[in-house]
Motif scaffolding. Structure first.
Motif, mmCIF file in Angstrom:
data_model
loop_
_atom_site.group_PDB
_atom_site.id
_atom_site.type_symbol
_atom_site.label_atom_id
_atom_site.label_comp_id
_atom_site.label_asym_id
_atom_site.label_seq_id
_atom_site.Cartn_x
_atom_site.Cartn_y
_atom_site.Cartn_z
ATOM 1 N N ILE A 173 12.134 5.621 -9.391
ATOM 2 C CA ILE A 173 10.844 5.568 -8.700
ATOM 3 C C ILE A 173 10.945 6.446 -7.456
ATOM 4 N N VAL A 174 9.993 7.351 -7.289
ATOM 5 C CA VAL A 174 9.980 8.222 -6.113
ATOM 6 C C VAL A 174 8.835 7.797 -5.204
ATOM 7 N N VAL A 175 9.173 7.568 -3.936
ATOM 8 C CA VAL A 175 8.175 7.166 -2.938
ATOM 9 C C VAL A 175 8.396 7.955 -1.652
ATOM 10 N N ASN A 176 7.331 8.072 -0.861
ATOM 11 C CA ASN A 176 7.396 8.746 0.431
ATOM 12 C C ASN A 176 7.234 7.675 1.500
ATOM 13 N N MET A 177 8.332 7.336 2.178
ATOM 14 C CA MET A 177 8.286 6.304 3.214
ATOM 15 C C MET A 177 9.478 6.444 4.146
ATOM 16 N N ASN A 178 9.564 5.556 5.131
ATOM 17 C CA ASN A 178 10.706 5.631 6.055
ATOM 18 C C ASN A 178 11.846 4.747 5.547
ATOM 19 N N GLU A 179 13.024 4.932 6.124
ATOM 20 C CA GLU A 179 14.225 4.244 5.629
ATOM 21 C C GLU A 179 14.161 2.733 5.845
ATOM 22 N N VAL A 180 13.578 2.296 6.943
ATOM 23 C CA VAL A 180 13.448 0.857 7.193
ATOM 24 C C VAL A 180 12.609 0.222 6.079
ATOM 25 N N GLY A 181 11.501 0.876 5.756
ATOM 26 C CA GLY A 181 10.624 0.378 4.698
ATOM 27 C C GLY A 181 11.306 0.370 3.341
ATOM 28 N N ILE A 182 12.065 1.408 3.058
ATOM 29 C CA ILE A 182 12.725 1.504 1.748
ATOM 30 C C ILE A 182 13.769 0.403 1.605
ATOM 31 N N GLN A 183 14.458 0.066 2.685
ATOM 32 C CA GLN A 183 15.448 -1.012 2.642
ATOM 33 C C GLN A 183 14.774 -2.353 2.330
ATOM 34 N N LYS A 184 13.603 -2.573 2.903
ATOM 35 C CA LYS A 184 12.858 -3.813 2.621
ATOM 36 C C LYS A 184 12.414 -3.856 1.159
ATOM 37 N N HIS A 210 0.824 -1.215 0.000
ATOM 38 C CA HIS A 210 0.000 0.000 0.000
ATOM 39 C C HIS A 210 0.853 1.259 0.000
ATOM 40 N N ILE A 211 1.908 1.246 -0.838
ATOM 41 C CA ILE A 211 2.800 2.401 -0.965
ATOM 42 C C ILE A 211 2.503 3.074 -2.301
ATOM 43 N N ASN A 212 2.184 4.353 -2.228
ATOM 44 C CA ASN A 212 1.895 5.117 -3.426
ATOM 45 C C ASN A 212 3.203 5.527 -4.113
ATOM 46 N N ILE A 213 3.286 5.310 -5.416
ATOM 47 C CA ILE A 213 4.431 5.765 -6.199
ATOM 48 C C ILE A 213 4.156 7.206 -6.598
ATOM 49 N N GLU A 214 5.009 8.114 -6.144
ATOM 50 C CA GLU A 214 4.840 9.538 -6.429
ATOM 51 C C GLU A 214 5.220 9.866 -7.869
#
Length: 177
Positions: free
Chosen positions: A54-65, A33-37
């Motif tokens: 790809i640009v996304v708005n999320m936290n670093e832990v999530g981006i690493q996953k 459920h991550i929106n691609i900006e």
């Protein structure tokens, strides 16, 4: 900034150019459920290798996953993520406007000049402006032109290069050999 705070990240994915890969990559974001900006695909500096930005708005832990999941795709050579401070980036906007405004509205000419926009084409019916820059600059130009009437408008996805040298260049050189 803590690793739990959300911010914009630009993900660079270097891949073989295969049909269906975009669907599989976007599904990784959809399942979480991550929106691609913003999304852009293009050739990379190495022949036969594509680059997804790809640009996304999320936290670093999530981006690493997410990076880990993307790299599990067979065609993916390598994926990286960067904050917007770590890259040099641009977005382009195109604005289609009635030609009569270019000649009858002095303010339009001033807006074009002040925004460093470029006239791409002019005919009897319309003219097209192009503006490259940060998203805020494109939106600002849109807001200034909107009262005059915009016939069509579109904005590209973010394109970027890193400020620091990337090890991918060396990796990609060995990829085609």
């Amino acid at each position: 900034m803590s690793t739990e705070e959300k911010q914009l990240y630009a993900i660079s994915v270097y891949t073989e150019n295969n049909i269906g890969l975009l669907n599989r990559i976007s599904a990784i974001f959809q399942r979480r459920h991550i929106n691609i900006e913003s999304l852009n695909t293009s050739p990379s500096e190495i022949d036969g290798v594509s680059k997804f930005t790809i640009v996304v708005n999320m936290n670093e832990v999530g981006i690493q996953k997410i990076i880990g999941q993307i790299e599990k795709q067979v065609e993916v050579i390598k994926a990286y993520y960067h904050t917007l401070d770590e890259i040099i980036y641009q977005i382009a906007g195109l604005f289609k406007i009635k030609s009569e405004l270019l000649f009858e509205e002095r303010q339009i000419q001033n807006i074009i000049k002040e925004s460093n926009a470029r006239i791409v084409t002019v005919n009897k019916e319309f003219f097209v402006l192009e503006k490259s820059g940060k998203k805020e600059e494109i939106v600002n130009l849109y807001n200034k032109l909107a009262p005059f009437g915009i016939m069509q408008y579109t904005r590209s996805g973010l394109i970027a290069v890193t400020k620091e040298e990337m090890k991918i260049s060396t990796l990609l050189k060995t990829y085609n050999n």
